[in-house]
Write a protein that holds these residues in place. Structure first.
Motif, PDB file in Angstrom:
ATOM      1  N   GLU A 129       0.828  -1.206   0.000  1.00 50.48           N
ATOM      2  CA  GLU A 129       0.000   0.000   0.000  1.00 50.48           C
ATOM      3  C   GLU A 129       0.867   1.263   0.000  1.00 50.48           C
ATOM      4  O   GLU A 129       0.483   2.290  -0.576  1.00 50.48           O
ATOM      5  CB  GLU A 129      -0.928  -0.019   1.214  1.00 50.48           C
ATOM      6  CG  GLU A 129      -1.858   1.181   1.298  1.00 50.48           C
ATOM      7  CD  GLU A 129      -2.747   1.142   2.518  1.00 50.48           C
ATOM      8  OE1 GLU A 129      -3.313   2.193   2.881  1.00 50.48           O
ATOM      9  OE2 GLU A 129      -2.866   0.056   3.135  1.00 50.48           O
ATOM     10  N   PRO A 159       2.664   2.761  -4.746  1.00 42.78           N
ATOM     11  CA  PRO A 159       2.415   4.138  -5.188  1.00 42.78           C
ATOM     12  C   PRO A 159       3.678   5.001  -5.158  1.00 42.78           C
ATOM     13  O   PRO A 159       3.853   5.889  -6.012  1.00 42.78           O
ATOM     14  CB  PRO A 159       1.373   4.647  -4.175  1.00 42.78           C
ATOM     15  CG  PRO A 159       0.680   3.414  -3.696  1.00 42.78           C
ATOM     16  CD  PRO A 159       1.765   2.385  -3.630  1.00 42.78           C
ATOM     17  N   ARG A 165       5.583   4.195  -8.316  1.00 40.63           N
ATOM     18  CA  ARG A 165       4.934   4.807  -9.481  1.00 40.63           C
ATOM     19  C   ARG A 165       5.197   6.309  -9.528  1.00 40.63           C
ATOM     20  O   ARG A 165       5.460   6.879 -10.593  1.00 40.63           O
ATOM     21  CB  ARG A 165       3.430   4.545  -9.461  1.00 40.63           C
ATOM     22  CG  ARG A 165       2.730   5.063 -10.715  1.00 40.63           C
ATOM     23  CD  ARG A 165       1.276   4.700 -10.749  1.00 40.63           C
ATOM     24  NE  ARG A 165       0.571   5.247  -9.587  1.00 40.63           N
ATOM     25  CZ  ARG A 165      -0.647   4.858  -9.225  1.00 40.63           C
ATOM     26  NH1 ARG A 165      -1.274   3.916  -9.893  1.00 40.63           N
ATOM     27  NH2 ARG A 165      -1.236   5.406  -8.172  1.00 40.63           N
ATOM     28  N   LEU A 191      -0.414  -2.959  -9.512  1.00 44.71           N
ATOM     29  CA  LEU A 191      -1.178  -1.760  -9.176  1.00 44.71           C
ATOM     30  C   LEU A 191      -1.618  -1.064 -10.444  1.00 44.71           C
ATOM     31  O   LEU A 191      -0.786  -0.764 -11.316  1.00 44.71           O
ATOM     32  CB  LEU A 191      -0.314  -0.810  -8.340  1.00 44.71           C
ATOM     33  CG  LEU A 191      -0.994   0.442  -7.778  1.00 44.71           C
ATOM     34  CD1 LEU A 191      -1.927   0.071  -6.632  1.00 44.71           C
ATOM     35  CD2 LEU A 191       0.067   1.452  -7.309  1.00 44.71           C
ATOM     36  N   ASP A 239      -5.536   3.437 -11.048  1.00 43.12           N
ATOM     37  CA  ASP A 239      -6.503   3.941 -10.070  1.00 43.12           C
ATOM     38  C   ASP A 239      -6.205   3.425  -8.666  1.00 43.12           C
ATOM     39  O   ASP A 239      -7.088   3.406  -7.804  1.00 43.12           O
ATOM     40  CB  ASP A 239      -7.923   3.525 -10.486  1.00 43.12           C
ATOM     41  CG  ASP A 239      -8.309   4.102 -11.835  1.00 43.12           C
ATOM     42  OD1 ASP A 239      -8.009   5.285 -12.066  1.00 43.12           O
ATOM     43  OD2 ASP A 239      -8.896   3.367 -12.650  1.00 43.12           O
ATOM     44  N   ASP A 240      -4.962   2.985  -8.452  1.00 40.07           N
ATOM     45  CA  ASP A 240      -4.507   2.508  -7.136  1.00 40.07           C
ATOM     46  C   ASP A 240      -5.235   1.251  -6.670  1.00 40.07           C
ATOM     47  O   ASP A 240      -5.374   1.012  -5.471  1.00 40.07           O
ATOM     48  CB  ASP A 240      -4.639   3.601  -6.064  1.00 40.07           C
ATOM     49  CG  ASP A 240      -3.585   4.691  -6.214  1.00 40.07           C
ATOM     50  OD1 ASP A 240      -2.537   4.408  -6.821  1.00 40.07           O
ATOM     51  OD2 ASP A 240      -3.808   5.805  -5.731  1.00 40.07           O
ATOM     52  N   ARG A 241      -5.666   0.444  -7.626  1.00 40.32           N
ATOM     53  CA  ARG A 241      -6.287  -0.826  -7.272  1.00 40.32           C
ATOM     54  C   ARG A 241      -5.335  -1.963  -7.610  1.00 40.32           C
ATOM     55  O   ARG A 241      -4.635  -1.921  -8.620  1.00 40.32           O
ATOM     56  CB  ARG A 241      -7.610  -1.007  -8.013  1.00 40.32           C
ATOM     57  CG  ARG A 241      -8.680  -0.013  -7.589  1.00 40.32           C
ATOM     58  CD  ARG A 241      -9.952  -0.187  -8.388  1.00 40.32           C
ATOM     59  NE  ARG A 241      -9.740   0.068  -9.810  1.00 40.32           N
ATOM     60  CZ  ARG A 241     -10.716   0.110 -10.713  1.00 40.32           C
ATOM     61  NH1 ARG A 241     -11.969  -0.093 -10.340  1.00 40.32           N
ATOM     62  NH2 ARG A 241     -10.450   0.356 -11.976  1.00 40.32           N
TER      63      ARG A 241
END
Length: 472
Positions: free
Chosen positions: A112, A116, A119, A144, A147-149
């Motif tokens: 989590e 990100p 990225r 990932l 859309d951060d899913r």
């Protein structure tokens, strides 16, 4: 991201072995590795192909236990800069020495924050993800999206002496009734792998058409047929499922193969491309496949396939047949040699170049013949090009023998069954004149072609200027 095709992750055999050695140091504690990946961002599949593996040293971790590993992302700043420079995807890989076959809550918390961050650092519009290796070498992963899913990596596979495939939804494919008989020889897992395989067959003539026939009847899920030629009467004696009417109609060979596959009706998806291999569209389609089988005799085509399979981390089976006609004037003159070779080539190992099938002068001459036949003929006549051959004789029974050898070589690597390890059979040569079957072991690395491992999509494609001017 519903329009994103399935995402896969591919390692070479050497990369997978390096991962396993570092991730399981026999102390029962987790360890971590980072992989930089190129990709084939296709419409059918989004393949992440591993370019480089970077270990995180044990002493760079502030905590290692059976269920967790903690390390500082600052330790990989140089790696992230390299990913930024080249637009690589970054995959974090850690071990579960306790064999837990899922992402833990600790893994969730780490990803989590980490993914990100990666990225944001790399900036390029590419996927990043994480994967876990279990003690037996099996892997699973996730990526990932924008859309951060997080989504499962649908397939993780290894192209080594053996071909390994791990699916996120393994066991969800039923064995069809038609496959029941060969399921008795190979386990249901092998049948499932065949059903999920995407195989490119380059060349639909002498060895290509019986190869396609076998793949379909084994239940291979998807076949990409590539051939830019049409049927002629002289082809009918060696292209299965072809007719004289096909020759009179000048039907494309890929169309004849596609119609045959559809008539068989076993569910194989087929993509037919009536183009030369030296086409960006062909490279992009073939690059989405798991396996490449070359059924052509052109030197420059075989060279390009070797580079393509290295760029996209693919298993490459090269099929060659040679019939030598007796040139004596005797009334009993016939054939003096009937032979052929199936080469298995894996990214980072030996190549057709290093195995001595041809050299770069041969590749250049073949390219000249393809692009400027008149100039090639002049150079051949003037003696600048040696070893020029005309059309070779072709016999369907010999072609089928070579084709069967290639398909069985594929099966032996998906489901190893030989007494010796597959590394002892990097190439298999047959001679029907002397009734011999000879295997040569994998030996060495090709620095020239091996330098392209996992580059994936590049501009120009495959680093070939001939493909650059055709790019959109």
């Amino acid at each position: 991201m519903t329009d994103t095709p399935p995402v896969s992750l591919t390692f070479t055999g050497d990369q997978h072995a390096e991962l396993r050695e570092h991730l399981f140091p026999h102390d029962g504690k987790e360890a971590v590795v980072l992989a930089l990946c190129g990709r084939r961002a296709g419409a059918r599949r989004h393949r992440l192909v591993v370019r480089e593996v970077h270990i995180v040293p044990y002493d760079a971790c502030s905590h290692r236990s059976e269920t967790a590993v903690i390390w500082q992302p600052d330790a990989i700043a140089d790696l992230l800069e390299k990913a930024t420079e080249h637009g690589y995807s970054v995959i974090k890989i850690h071990s579960h020495p306790n064999g837990y076959a899922g992402f833990s809550s600790t893994d969730d918390d780490g990803d989590e924050h980490l993914l990100p961050m990666i990225r944001g650092w790399v900036e390029a519009d590419v996927f990043h993800g994480s994967a876990v290796m279990l003690p037996d070498g099996q892997m699973f992963g996730r990526y990932l999206d924008r859309d951060d899913r997080l989504h499962p990596i649908q397939l993780i596979n290894v192209i080594g002496d053996d071909l390994l495939f791990w699916y996120a939804d393994a066991g969800s494919v039923d064995v069809p009734n038609f496959a029941a008989s060969h399921a008795q020889a190979f386990d249901e897992g092998t049948i499932e792998r065949l059903q999920r395989l995407s195989v490119a067959v380059i060349g639909c003539s002498g060895t290509g058409s019986p190869t396609i026939e076998q793949l379909v009847r084994l239940g291979v899920g998807e076949i990409v047929n590539v051939d830019d030629d049409h049927m002629e009467e002289r082809n009918v004696n060696r292209i299965v499922n072809s007719t004289m009417q096909d020759a009179r109609d000048l039907r494309p060979k890929v169309e004849v193969m596609e119609n045959a596959i559809e008539r068989i009706g076993l569910g194989t998806r087929v993509i037919s491309i009536k183009e030369n291999l030296w086409s960006p569209n062909v490279v992009r389609e073939v690059g989405q496949c798991d396996i490449v089988i070359g059924c052509m005799d052109s030197i420059d085509g075989r060279y390009l396939l070797n580079i393509l399979a290295t760029h996209y981390d693919q298993a490459y089976f090269d099929v060659g047949v040679r019939l030598v006609a007796d040139e004596s004037d005797s009334a009993d003159a016939g054939v003096s040699e009937v032979c052929g070779t199936v080469h298995y080539l894996q990214p980072g190992k030996s190549s057709l170049l290093s195995r001595g099938l041809f050299d770069m002068d041969d590749v250049a001459a073949a390219g000249l013949r393809r692009n400027d036949p008149e100039a090639h003929a002049r150079q051949a006549e003037d003696g600048y090009i040696s070893g020029v051959e005309g059309d070779r004789p072709a016999v369907i029974s010999v072609n089928m023998f070579a084709s069967s050898l290639a398909v069985n070589e594929l099966l032996a690597r998906i489901h190893p069954y030989r007494e010796e390890p597959n590394s002892e059979h990097a190439s298999v040569t047959f001679s029907l004149a002397s009734m011999e079957l000879i295997s040569d072991a994998e030996d060495g690395h090709c620095k020239q072609i091996g330098s392209h491992i996992g580059k994936g999509d590049t501009r120009p494609l495959l680093g070939q200027m001939e493909l650059a001017e055709k790019l959109s």
